[in-house]
Design a protein around this motif. Structure first.
Motif, short mmCIF file in Angstrom:
data_model
loop_
_atom_site.label_atom_id
_atom_site.label_comp_id
_atom_site.label_asym_id
_atom_site.label_seq_id
_atom_site.Cartn_x
_atom_site.Cartn_y
_atom_site.Cartn_z
N SER A 288 0.89 -1.07 -0.30
CA SER A 288 0.10 -0.32 0.21
C SER A 288 1.10 0.95 0.02
N GLY A 289 2.08 1.18 -0.45
CA GLY A 289 2.83 2.28 -0.95
C GLY A 289 3.77 2.16 0.32
N CYS A 290 4.07 1.72 1.41
CA CYS A 290 4.36 2.02 2.48
C CYS A 290 5.84 0.91 2.56
N TRP A 291 6.50 1.42 2.75
CA TRP A 291 7.78 0.80 3.13
C TRP A 291 8.71 1.21 4.80
N LYS A 292 9.38 0.05 5.33
CA LYS A 292 10.29 0.94 6.77
C LYS A 292 11.19 -0.75 6.64
N PRO A 293 12.61 0.25 7.42
CA PRO A 293 13.43 -0.65 7.10
C PRO A 293 13.85 -1.76 7.78
N ALA B 254 5.61 10.57 4.95
CA ALA B 254 4.21 10.66 4.08
C ALA B 254 4.86 11.77 3.60
N ILE B 255 4.80 10.61 2.06
CA ILE B 255 5.01 11.20 0.58
C ILE B 255 3.89 11.87 0.23
N ILE B 256 4.00 12.86 0.20
CA ILE B 256 2.46 13.86 -0.97
C ILE B 256 2.76 14.38 -2.45
N ILE B 257 1.33 13.51 -3.00
CA ILE B 257 1.94 14.03 -4.67
C ILE B 257 0.24 14.76 -4.57
N PRO B 258 0.39 15.95 -5.45
CA PRO B 258 -0.87 16.36 -6.16
C PRO B 258 -0.96 15.89 -7.47
N PHE C 45 15.16 4.99 -3.91
CA PHE C 45 15.59 5.75 -3.84
C PHE C 45 15.42 6.03 -2.48
N LEU C 46 13.83 5.63 -1.71
CA LEU C 46 13.79 6.41 -0.26
C LEU C 46 14.28 5.14 0.49
N GLN C 47 14.11 3.48 -0.29
CA GLN C 47 14.27 2.67 0.70
C GLN C 47 16.15 2.81 0.97
N GLU C 48 17.16 3.09 0.08
CA GLU C 48 18.54 3.48 0.55
C GLU C 48 18.77 4.37 1.34
N GLN C 49 17.81 5.17 1.11
CA GLN C 49 17.65 6.26 2.24
C GLN C 49 17.27 5.88 4.27
N GLN C 50 16.70 4.33 4.04
CA GLN C 50 15.96 4.03 4.95
C GLN C 50 15.34 4.75 5.68
N GLY C 51 14.20 5.31 5.13
CA GLY C 51 13.16 5.83 5.06
C GLY C 51 11.99 4.63 5.44
N ASN C 52 11.45 5.30 6.93
CA ASN C 52 9.96 4.69 7.07
C ASN C 52 8.55 5.46 6.48
N TYR C 53 8.36 5.04 5.36
CA TYR C 53 7.60 5.87 4.83
C TYR C 53 6.24 5.70 4.01
N CYS C 54 5.72 6.28 3.52
CA CYS C 54 4.50 6.06 2.72
C CYS C 54 4.06 7.00 1.83
N VAL C 55 3.71 6.14 0.89
CA VAL C 55 3.81 7.44 -0.23
C VAL C 55 1.80 7.70 -0.95
N TYR C 56 1.12 8.75 -0.65
CA TYR C 56 0.09 9.53 -0.80
C TYR C 56 -0.10 9.60 -2.35
N VAL C 57 -1.22 9.18 -3.38
CA VAL C 57 -1.27 10.17 -3.84
C VAL C 57 -2.57 11.01 -4.28
N VAL C 58 -2.62 12.37 -3.60
CA VAL C 58 -3.96 12.52 -3.69
C VAL C 58 -4.18 13.22 -5.36
N GLU C 59 -5.55 12.78 -5.86
CA GLU C 59 -5.77 13.49 -7.21
C GLU C 59 -7.19 13.90 -7.28
N GLN C 60 -7.43 15.78 -7.50
CA GLN C 60 -8.36 15.92 -8.21
C GLN C 60 -9.36 15.38 -8.55
N THR C 61 -10.43 15.25 -9.36
CA THR C 61 -11.15 14.84 -9.98
C THR C 61 -11.71 15.85 -10.81
#
Ligand code: UDH
Length: 285
Positions: free
Chosen positions: A51-56, A66-70, A88-104
């Protein structure tokens, strides 16, 4: 039995060291913004992303990000972004989730409002410490450009190829910015009043200053990034009316932002590589 299991998994967790502040072995990378990739191929190379998430697994990350993309109608860019950014984010050992926020479809684009919505919705899923707002079309060229929050809000797109890797003006605050939860709450998010291209990022800069914070930037030598070439999107014309709003940011900050945000979620998709939140955000008054 279950109790013993819990105890032993807790011990294991406690034994994990904190991840280092600066992860090892980071450096420049080659990227091509023209690559053709499919979601399937990106998934197959990122099977540990859920679901867009990963952690080391070998250490405990210092921040939950949380990475937020308009977003609207930029699927090709999104694929390129995901293809490069998950590794890239995994090499940086980030604990992250990606969110895409889509306008209708069919209403004027409002990038700032989508960013505010990303902050609110991600915050319901998890207690994120750090929010990184990124345009879908900017890819960093060096893994030392750490996707992390700092003591001050951070502008991370300060060396983009489109501007010959220079900062076009000193108060530029667009493209990619990182805010801790507290920093973003302190400025009440972004203004919801910027419809169409431009101005919302300059207004955000003024909010940061009005709230008594400074902005940080990574060294330009490691902040190099590429913007994927595109023409101005339909439904995102600049209005040229933002100057007044930008200059009055300090006056409006407390009443225009997260605390005056209205939207209607029409869909939530748990894609393997991101969570997509589709929203109706209304139209300019
Ligand atoms: N965005 C979308 N869909 C849109 C409009 C914007 O997804 O229809 C998002 C996307 O994340 C994009 C960001 O909003 O990266 C910023 O929009 P932009 O890329 O239009 O703005 P930018 O300033 O580019 O990066 C302006 C380029 C105009 C091209 C002029 C060519 N000479």
């Amino acid at each position: 039995d279950r109790n013993t299991e819990n105890v032993s998994s807790n011990i294991l967790k406690d034994e994990l060291p904190m991840c280092p502040e600066v992860p090892p072995n980071l450096g420049p990378m080659d990227i091509s913004t023209q690559i053709k990739v499919t979601f399937e191929s990106i998934i197959s190379e990122n099977l540990n992303v859920k679901s867009g998430c990963w952690k080391p697994q070998s250490c405990v990350a210092q921040q939950k990000i949380a990475i937020i993309i308009p977003f609207r109608d930029r699927e090709q860019h999104l694929k390129v972004w995901l293809y490069y950014m998950h590794p890239f984010l995994q090499e940086q050992q980030g604990n992250y989730c990606v969110y895409v926020v889509e306008q209708t479809q069919n209403t004027t684009f409002n990038r700032a409002k989508l960013m505010n919505i990303g902050f609110m919705e991600a915050g319901k899923d998890n207690d994120f410490d750090c929010f990184i707002f990124s345009d879908v079309d900017i890819i960093p060229m060096d893994r030392r450009n750490l996707y992390r929050c700092s003591k001050n809000p951070k502008h991370m797109a300060n060396s983009v190829d489109k501007f010959n890797f220079q900062l076009p003006y000193n108060t530029l605050f667009g493209g990619i910015v990182a805010f801790s939860k507290q920093q973003f709450l302190k400025v009440n998010g972004l203004s919801n009043m910027f419809w169409g291209w431009g101005g919302e990022d300059d207004e955000l800069y003024n909010r940061v200053v009005a709230a008594g914070m400074k902005i940080e930037r990574p060294a330009q030598s490691i902040a190099k990034s590429k913007m994927i070439f595109h023409l101005r999107d339909p439904g995102n014309k600049g209005t040229g009316k933002s100057f007044h709003l930008i200059s009055k940011a300090a006056n409006r900050m407390s009443i225009d932002g997260l605390n005056s945000l209205f939207y209607n979620i029409t869909e939530r998709e748990e894609h393997m590589l991101f969570t997509k939140i589709t929203v109706q955000i209304g139209t300019p008054e």
